[in-house]
Design a protein around this motif. Sequence first.
Motif, PDB file in Angstrom:
ATOM      1  N   UNK A  27      -0.112  -5.430  -4.577  1.00  0.00           N
ATOM      2  CA  UNK A  27      -0.162  -6.341  -3.436  1.00  0.00           C
ATOM      3  C   UNK A  27      -0.057  -5.502  -2.178  1.00  0.00           C
ATOM      4  N   UNK A  28      -1.058  -5.617  -1.333  1.00  0.00           N
ATOM      5  CA  UNK A  28      -1.119  -4.828  -0.109  1.00  0.00           C
ATOM      6  C   UNK A  28      -0.990  -5.751   1.096  1.00  0.00           C
ATOM      7  N   UNK A  29      -0.180  -5.338   2.070  1.00  0.00           N
ATOM      8  CA  UNK A  29      -0.049  -6.083   3.322  1.00  0.00           C
ATOM      9  C   UNK A  29      -1.188  -5.640   4.249  1.00  0.00           C
ATOM     10  N   UNK A  30      -2.104  -6.551   4.537  1.00  0.00           N
ATOM     11  CA  UNK A  30      -3.303  -6.235   5.325  1.00  0.00           C
ATOM     12  C   UNK A  30      -3.485  -7.297   6.397  1.00  0.00           C
ATOM     13  N   UNK A  31      -4.444  -7.040   7.297  1.00  0.00           N
ATOM     14  CA  UNK A  31      -4.869  -8.075   8.247  1.00  0.00           C
ATOM     15  C   UNK A  31      -6.386  -8.061   8.325  1.00  0.00           C
ATOM     16  N   UNK A  32      -6.937  -9.061   8.942  1.00  0.00           N
ATOM     17  CA  UNK A  32      -8.391  -9.227   8.965  1.00  0.00           C
ATOM     18  C   UNK A  32      -9.135  -8.142   9.679  1.00  0.00           C
ATOM     19  N   UNK A  33      -8.472  -7.397  10.558  1.00  0.00           N
ATOM     20  CA  UNK A  33      -9.148  -6.329  11.302  1.00  0.00           C
ATOM     21  C   UNK A  33      -9.167  -5.009  10.550  1.00  0.00           C
ATOM     22  N   UNK A  34      -8.517  -4.947   9.380  1.00  0.00           N
ATOM     23  CA  UNK A  34      -8.480  -3.696   8.615  1.00  0.00           C
ATOM     24  C   UNK A  34      -9.818  -3.501   7.893  1.00  0.00           C
ATOM     25  N   UNK A  35     -10.332  -2.278   7.950  1.00  0.00           N
ATOM     26  CA  UNK A  35     -11.617  -1.985   7.299  1.00  0.00           C
ATOM     27  C   UNK A  35     -11.437  -1.811   5.794  1.00  0.00           C
ATOM     28  N   UNK A  36     -12.532  -1.964   5.070  1.00  0.00           N
ATOM     29  CA  UNK A  36     -12.512  -1.775   3.615  1.00  0.00           C
ATOM     30  C   UNK A  36     -12.052  -0.356   3.280  1.00  0.00           C
ATOM     31  N   UNK A  37     -12.513   0.633   4.056  1.00  0.00           N
ATOM     32  CA  UNK A  37     -12.118   2.018   3.802  1.00  0.00           C
ATOM     33  C   UNK A  37     -10.627   2.227   3.948  1.00  0.00           C
ATOM     34  N   UNK A  38     -10.036   1.614   4.979  1.00  0.00           N
ATOM     35  CA  UNK A  38      -8.593   1.761   5.180  1.00  0.00           C
ATOM     36  C   UNK A  38      -7.793   1.057   4.084  1.00  0.00           C
ATOM     37  N   UNK A  39      -8.331  -0.055   3.586  1.00  0.00           N
ATOM     38  CA  UNK A  39      -7.669  -0.742   2.471  1.00  0.00           C
ATOM     39  C   UNK A  39      -7.667   0.163   1.240  1.00  0.00           C
ATOM     40  N   UNK A  40      -8.784   0.861   0.994  1.00  0.00           N
ATOM     41  CA  UNK A  40      -8.858   1.790  -0.141  1.00  0.00           C
ATOM     42  C   UNK A  40      -7.816   2.900   0.000  1.00  0.00           C
ATOM     43  N   UNK A  41      -7.732   3.478   1.216  1.00  0.00           N
ATOM     44  CA  UNK A  41      -6.767   4.568   1.446  1.00  0.00           C
ATOM     45  C   UNK A  41      -5.345   4.069   1.209  1.00  0.00           C
ATOM     46  N   UNK A  42      -5.057   2.883   1.709  1.00  0.00           N
ATOM     47  CA  UNK A  42      -3.719   2.334   1.543  1.00  0.00           C
ATOM     48  C   UNK A  42      -3.407   2.084   0.074  1.00  0.00           C
ATOM     49  N   UNK A  43      -4.409   1.595  -0.667  1.00  0.00           N
ATOM     50  CA  UNK A  43      -4.210   1.329  -2.092  1.00  0.00           C
ATOM     51  C   UNK A  43      -3.940   2.620  -2.852  1.00  0.00           C
ATOM     52  N   UNK A  44      -4.761   3.663  -2.627  1.00  0.00           N
ATOM     53  CA  UNK A  44      -4.605   4.940  -3.329  1.00  0.00           C
ATOM     54  C   UNK A  44      -3.248   5.560  -3.012  1.00  0.00           C
ATOM     55  N   UNK A  45      -2.818   5.458  -1.767  1.00  0.00           N
ATOM     56  CA  UNK A  45      -1.509   6.007  -1.400  1.00  0.00           C
ATOM     57  C   UNK A  45      -0.376   5.268  -2.104  1.00  0.00           C
ATOM     58  N   UNK A  46      -0.535   3.958  -2.275  1.00  0.00           N
ATOM     59  CA  UNK A  46       0.510   3.184  -2.949  1.00  0.00           C
ATOM     60  C   UNK A  46       0.561   3.465  -4.447  1.00  0.00           C
ATOM     61  N   UNK A  47      -0.582   3.895  -5.023  1.00  0.00           N
ATOM     62  CA  UNK A  47      -0.609   4.177  -6.470  1.00  0.00           C
ATOM     63  C   UNK A  47       0.109   5.483  -6.784  1.00  0.00           C
ATOM     64  N   UNK A  48      -0.073   6.471  -5.911  1.00  0.00           N
ATOM     65  CA  UNK A  48       0.563   7.773  -6.101  1.00  0.00           C
ATOM     66  C   UNK A  48       0.222   8.358  -7.475  1.00  0.00           C
ATOM     67  N   UNK A  49      -1.080   8.284  -7.833  1.00  0.00           N
ATOM     68  CA  UNK A  49      -1.579   8.839  -9.098  1.00  0.00           C
ATOM     69  C   UNK A  49      -2.594   9.921  -8.766  1.00  0.00           C
ATOM     70  N   UNK A  50      -2.388  11.115  -9.285  1.00  0.00           N
ATOM     71  CA  UNK A  50      -3.280  12.238  -8.983  1.00  0.00           C
ATOM     72  C   UNK A  50      -4.539  12.156  -9.836  1.00  0.00           C
ATOM     73  N   UNK A  51      -5.594  11.576  -9.294  1.00  0.00           N
ATOM     74  CA  UNK A  51      -6.894  11.526  -9.979  1.00  0.00           C
ATOM     75  C   UNK A  51      -7.992  11.328  -8.931  1.00  0.00           C
ATOM     76  N   UNK A  52      -9.225  11.559  -9.346  1.00  0.00           N
ATOM     77  CA  UNK A  52     -10.361  11.434  -8.434  1.00  0.00           C
ATOM     78  C   UNK A  52     -10.755   9.960  -8.320  1.00  0.00           C
ATOM     79  N   UNK A  53     -10.573   9.396  -7.108  1.00  0.00           N
ATOM     80  CA  UNK A  53     -10.900   7.988  -6.878  1.00  0.00           C
ATOM     81  C   UNK A  53     -12.236   7.829  -6.149  1.00  0.00           C
ATOM     82  N   UNK A  54     -12.998   8.920  -6.009  1.00  0.00           N
ATOM     83  CA  UNK A  54     -14.205   8.867  -5.177  1.00  0.00           C
ATOM     84  C   UNK A  54     -15.295   7.958  -5.748  1.00  0.00           C
TER      85      UNK A  54
END
Length: 716
Positions: A27-54
């Motif tokens: 569950x990510x705290x977001x707002x409507x002005x957040x870009x899809x790319x920033x949502x991805x970055x926030x998600x990957x940071x919250x996972x804290x799993x070392x793998x290639x997400x590209x």
Amino acid sequence: MMHEGRVVGDGSWELNVLVTDLKAERKLRVDGDMSIGNVMIKLVESLDVAMDWSDHGFWWPQRNMWLLRTHWTLDKCGVQADAQLHFTPTHKNLRVQLPDLQLVDLKVDYSYMAFNAIMSVCAMLGIRHPEELSFMKKVDERTLKRGEKRGSFKKKKGEKYSSTPSSANNSDASYPTTPTPSMMDGTLTTPRSASMPGSPYRSGPLTPGTPLTPGTPSGYNTYPRVPSYNGTSPVSSSYSLSSFPDSPYSDGSNLSALSISPAKPSSEAVATLHRPKNYVDRARLNSLWLNSSRSLMEQGIRENDIILLRYKYYTFFDLNPKYDAVRINQIYEQAKWSLLTEGIECTEEEAMMFAALQLQVNLQSAMPQPDMNNANDSTDDIDAALTDLQVSLEGSAKNSAAGDITQIPELADWLRFFKPKKFTLKSYKRYWFTFKDTHLAYYHSPEEASGAPIMRVNLRGCEVTPDVNISSEKYCIKLLIPSTEGMNEVWIRADSETQYARWMAACRLAAKGKTMADATYESEVQSITNFLGLQHPKEPVPSVNVSNINIEPQDFVSQRHVKKFKAKSLTARILEAHANVANLALLEAKLNYIRAWQALPEFGITHFVVRFRGNKKEDLLGVAFNRIMRMDLHTGDALKTWRYNSMKHWNVNWEVKEVLVQFEDEQVSFACLSADCKIVHEFIGGYIFNSMRSKDQNQTLNEELFHKLTGGWETL
């Protein structure tokens, strides 16, 4: 009130995301002005799993769409608090059934257009010209049977024309075909790119296309007249085997398994084949083609699903045995199964010829084959290029040696003529025929040829159908000639193979608007002569020991012939016909099979059940590489023909699912009842795209123009 360092009540909300690789929800705290790319970055940071997400992206199941534009905001994409997104790999495993019924597992991009997935699959398999192929869904016999019981395609009151018999299982049907303005980069009349190339390949000479007409009625998408093309085009796409190092075919070592197929595929694979009973059944099968402009996921294809790779456009460009061993084999296999399942009809003599060629292919496949790559490759390429250049500049040697090149060749001979009428028997009468330019005329005698003929017709745009039986010396040509009342049917009958070949070749060229002065006339005559020669009984001089050959007739001919003859009789006839082709090499036998398949009257015609505007009854629409036809729903006879070279533009009303085609002398409108009108639209655009190709190995496929011609508004 604070939550994770943010003020609750500031317009932010919680977004639910399922990470499919980890099978974990976040569950990510977001707002409507957040870009899809920033949502991805926030998600990957919250996972804290070392793998290639590209290779991961957001898939939105509720809306059946990918969120690929990383610079777009959540508001612009329409994502709100009730959305459940999946963070999943874009490349997934796909099980592809090839035309030879073999299954291969390949990693493809599920997020981009299906056409690009086809290009990558063909590159991995070593198949050139991916623009000729497409994906089909597996045949659902239950759906076809339900449609067969209904007996017609009548719609209920207030219901729009349905898309496909399988639309119930097609998630693509539930999502709007026409994108809203907020989802588009351009306008309805301005494509994204600055120009529209006039070549099917990117790096060739570009001819700017006419912009889409601004004043088009609501719901319509207008295309300009088919552009003339004098440039060159390549023989390969921008993909190559080296682009896919993870593919099992990347080093080319496994491609031999695709160039020589098993003589008998698994019983499970054969069981998946559908045997159409009539033209309506054939039309239903064409509802299974995927939309080339939408991604696999958007069309209901999931990881490890089985999908069919088939040749969709019957224009096999630049078949070269040196480069196309896999391609030739797959075309041969598709031809073989279309005949064995009665997807295309042939005569008894032709069936024995096809069976003999198939037997020769099986025998040759079990023997070591010569390597097509040799030291003289570069020399052969140069010689071939010089020959092509000479023919294009001077015409063929045969035609130039015929005499005065300013005079168009003519034919004149005795032939028999018949024009069917109601309640009359087929009775041929002998007349003196002449053929000049594209006109056929006949007289009572040669002496009257200088005067007015009994009848003179222009064969441009007509339908030419052979009706040949070698054993009974029957060499007939059926002509369906366009007129204001429809198609007039006439028959002419030749006395010999040589006479038939020359007149048949002249009729075929005239139907395309060409004369006998064309450089292809002599090659057309030779092709017809060779085709007839394959059906001729020969003196029994077999190259193989017939007593050692054990064949099962049902593997070589369709069920119609299996039921008609006893197995022993069929085997004897197949072995007898095999004497004609016993000396052919493997690739030569396959190419002969393909050429014979192309010579069949029904070759290359894709059927759809339609209702023409102003008509209450259903008709059959036939789409071929150079024309569309109105056909009888029960007999398949052509009632009227319209050729692409007289087409000004074609429109599609996506709201009511109606196709409108404007020709030079009339307008044709119809609703497609057996499939989505997008499939018909794609066939017409695809054939026009393929007709613009020419030989050149140094350019890459113009994907943009392909999507412009086949995709409609979906690519704007």
